[in-house]
Write a protein that holds these residues in place. Structure first.
Motif, mmCIF file in Angstrom:
data_model
loop_
_atom_site.group_PDB
_atom_site.id
_atom_site.type_symbol
_atom_site.label_atom_id
_atom_site.label_comp_id
_atom_site.label_asym_id
_atom_site.label_seq_id
_atom_site.Cartn_x
_atom_site.Cartn_y
_atom_site.Cartn_z
ATOM 1 N N VAL A 107 14.163 62.878 -0.925
ATOM 2 C CA VAL A 107 13.611 64.233 -1.013
ATOM 3 C C VAL A 107 14.706 65.236 -0.669
ATOM 4 C CG1 VAL A 107 11.230 63.569 -0.466
ATOM 5 C CG2 VAL A 107 12.740 64.337 1.364
ATOM 6 N N ALA B 188 8.937 65.234 -8.699
ATOM 7 C CA ALA B 188 7.845 66.067 -8.182
ATOM 8 C C ALA B 188 8.379 67.223 -7.346
ATOM 9 C CB ALA B 188 6.904 65.215 -7.344
ATOM 10 N N ALA C 267 12.114 64.028 -5.093
ATOM 11 C CA ALA C 267 11.127 65.120 -5.008
ATOM 12 C C ALA C 267 11.769 66.285 -4.268
ATOM 13 C CB ALA C 267 9.882 64.658 -4.282
ATOM 14 N N ILE D 233 9.329 57.186 -4.928
ATOM 15 C CA ILE D 233 10.263 58.295 -4.690
ATOM 16 C C ILE D 233 11.281 57.865 -3.630
ATOM 17 C CG2 ILE D 233 10.466 60.669 -3.794
ATOM 18 C CD1 ILE D 233 7.879 61.289 -5.291
ATOM 19 N N ILE E 14 3.742 63.196 -2.074
ATOM 20 C CA ILE E 14 5.140 62.825 -2.335
ATOM 21 C C ILE E 14 5.606 61.771 -1.322
ATOM 22 C CG2 ILE E 14 7.514 63.721 -2.093
ATOM 23 C CD1 ILE E 14 6.449 66.323 -3.496
ATOM 24 N N SER F 103 6.873 70.172 -4.341
ATOM 25 C CA SER F 103 5.744 70.681 -3.536
ATOM 26 C C SER F 103 6.118 72.025 -2.937
ATOM 27 C CB SER F 103 5.389 69.700 -2.407
ATOM 28 O OG SER F 103 6.319 69.801 -1.357
#
Ligand SMILES: NC(=O)c1ccc[n+]([C@@H]2O[C@H](COP(=O)([O-])OP(=O)(O)OC[C@H]3O[C@@H](n4cnc5c(N)ncnc54)[C@H](O)[C@@H]3O)[C@@H](O)[C@H]2O)c1
Length: 333
Positions: A65, A30, A5, A62, A56, A32
């Protein structure tokens, strides 16, 4: 396959979205951003979902990040992501505050999760080749390092005000490059800075032109020159004098045509800015992260590297303000 993400959907996030999506070992799941429209737009571009950061971090599928949000959010997001069990690649700098970055490091250590800092220039093929040549002993022992790093044009003053200043925001890349090449932190730093490009930058409390001299315990010296304005393009060069020779990494040019006439010899300008110059480096940086995280091997750039460079930024800021040399040890205690 690493499920990833992206936190942040701004300028540099777009570059990372491409790197994540084109790497065969990772998938962008994903995105954000506090700006929901920006997240939705970037996510749609890459077949990912726009989600909140909370959603997330709560998603156990996931694995990693990539934090590409504004600098003042980095430490908080690194702590939250590692506590949620994610591997992290976070953009530079770790934080605007050295003390906050150090407390973040302590919190991360208790999770055991890997955190890499986005010093992409280590992955630039030119600088990586220079470092490899040094490590192979091709110029003997390094003695004098010179780093030139000029932006084509200054950012808006509104950006300057929240950036943490030239030493934390811009020269931090060069501090890390010095650490990468010299293989050690300096002992003392002497900085001078001026706002000769734009007095409004000075009025905002920052400098736009600066030179920092670094001295090392074994007598080596490094010099870093930064300017927020080079009218001919992004000027990014490294020169290293050693006991048995010289290594120089030159600029990438818009093309390789050299015109020779009776009027003289001319060539193309350097590529315009970081998006043009460092695109291959961002992809290589992400590839190195994927290999290390999936293989469980040591990360090529660590949170400690991020803190080492931030400490140098702090020392340089103090030195430029006081007009006297500052020891790195004094900012680390
Ligand atoms: N390595 C490099 O070459 C390089 C280049 C540019 C920027 N950077 C770094 O990347 C970071 C972002 O820079 P940028 O130029 O992309 O800035 P930007 O302003 O274009 O993008 C930042 C984005 O983060 C979002 N954001 C802010 N707080 C957030 C939060 N708490 N949660 C989710 N989203 C949030 C903003 O809405 C914005 O869309 C900075 O730390 C900067 O120093 C690194």
């Amino acid at each position: 396959m690493l499920n990833v993400a992206l936190l942040g959907a701004g300028r540099i996030a777009g570059v990372h979205a491409t790197a994540i999506s084109t790497n065969p070992g990772s998938r962008l799941v994903a995105v954000s951003d506090i700006n929901a429209d920006a997240a939705a737009k970037l996510a749609a571009q890459y077949g990912a979902e726009a989600r909140t950061t909370d959603a997330i971090l709560a998603d156990a599928s996931i694995d990693a990040v990539l934090i590409a949000t504004s600098t003042d959010t980095h430490s908080d997001l690194i702590e939250r992501a590692t506590a949620a069990g994610k591997a992290v690649l976070c953009e530079k700098p770790v934080d605007l505050s050295l003390a906050r970055a150090q407390s973040c490091q302590t919190a991360v250590a208790s999770t055991g999760k890997p955190v890499m800092i986005g010093f992409n220039r280590r992955f630039d093929p030119n600088f990586a080749a220079l470092k490899a040549a040094l490590d192979k002993g091709e110029i003997g022992k390094a003695e004098l390092l010179s780093i030139t790093s000029f932006d084509p044009a200054p950012p808006p003053v509104a950006y300057i005000k929240v950036s943490g200043g030239l030493f934390r925001d811009m020269m931090i890349h060069d501090f890390d490059m010095a650490n990468f090449i010299m293989g050690a932190s300096p002992v003392t730093m002497s900085a001078v800075g001026t706002s000769i490009v734009d007095p409004a930058i000075g009025a905002a409390g920052d400098v736009d032109t600066a030179v920092v001299t670094l001295t090392y315990a074994d007598g080596r010296i490094a010099v870093i020159k930064n300017s927020r304005r080079a009218v001919y393009g992004y000027d990014q060069r490294v020169e290293l004098l050693g006991s048995e020779g010289l290594l120089q990494a030159q600029n990438m040019l818009e093309n390789t045509v050299v015109k020779s006439t009776t009027a003289g010899v001319t060539g193309a300008k350097p590529t315009y800015f970081f998006l043009e110059r460092y695109m291959p480096a961002y992809a290589a940086e992400w590839a190195a992260f994927v290999v290390a995280v999936t293989g469980g091997t040591v990360l090529p750039v660590t949170l400690a590297d991020g803190i080492a460079a931030l400490a140098m930024a702090e020392a340089a800021t103090l030195s430029a303000r006081s007009g006297t040399p500052v020891s790195l040890a004094s900012v680390l205690t």
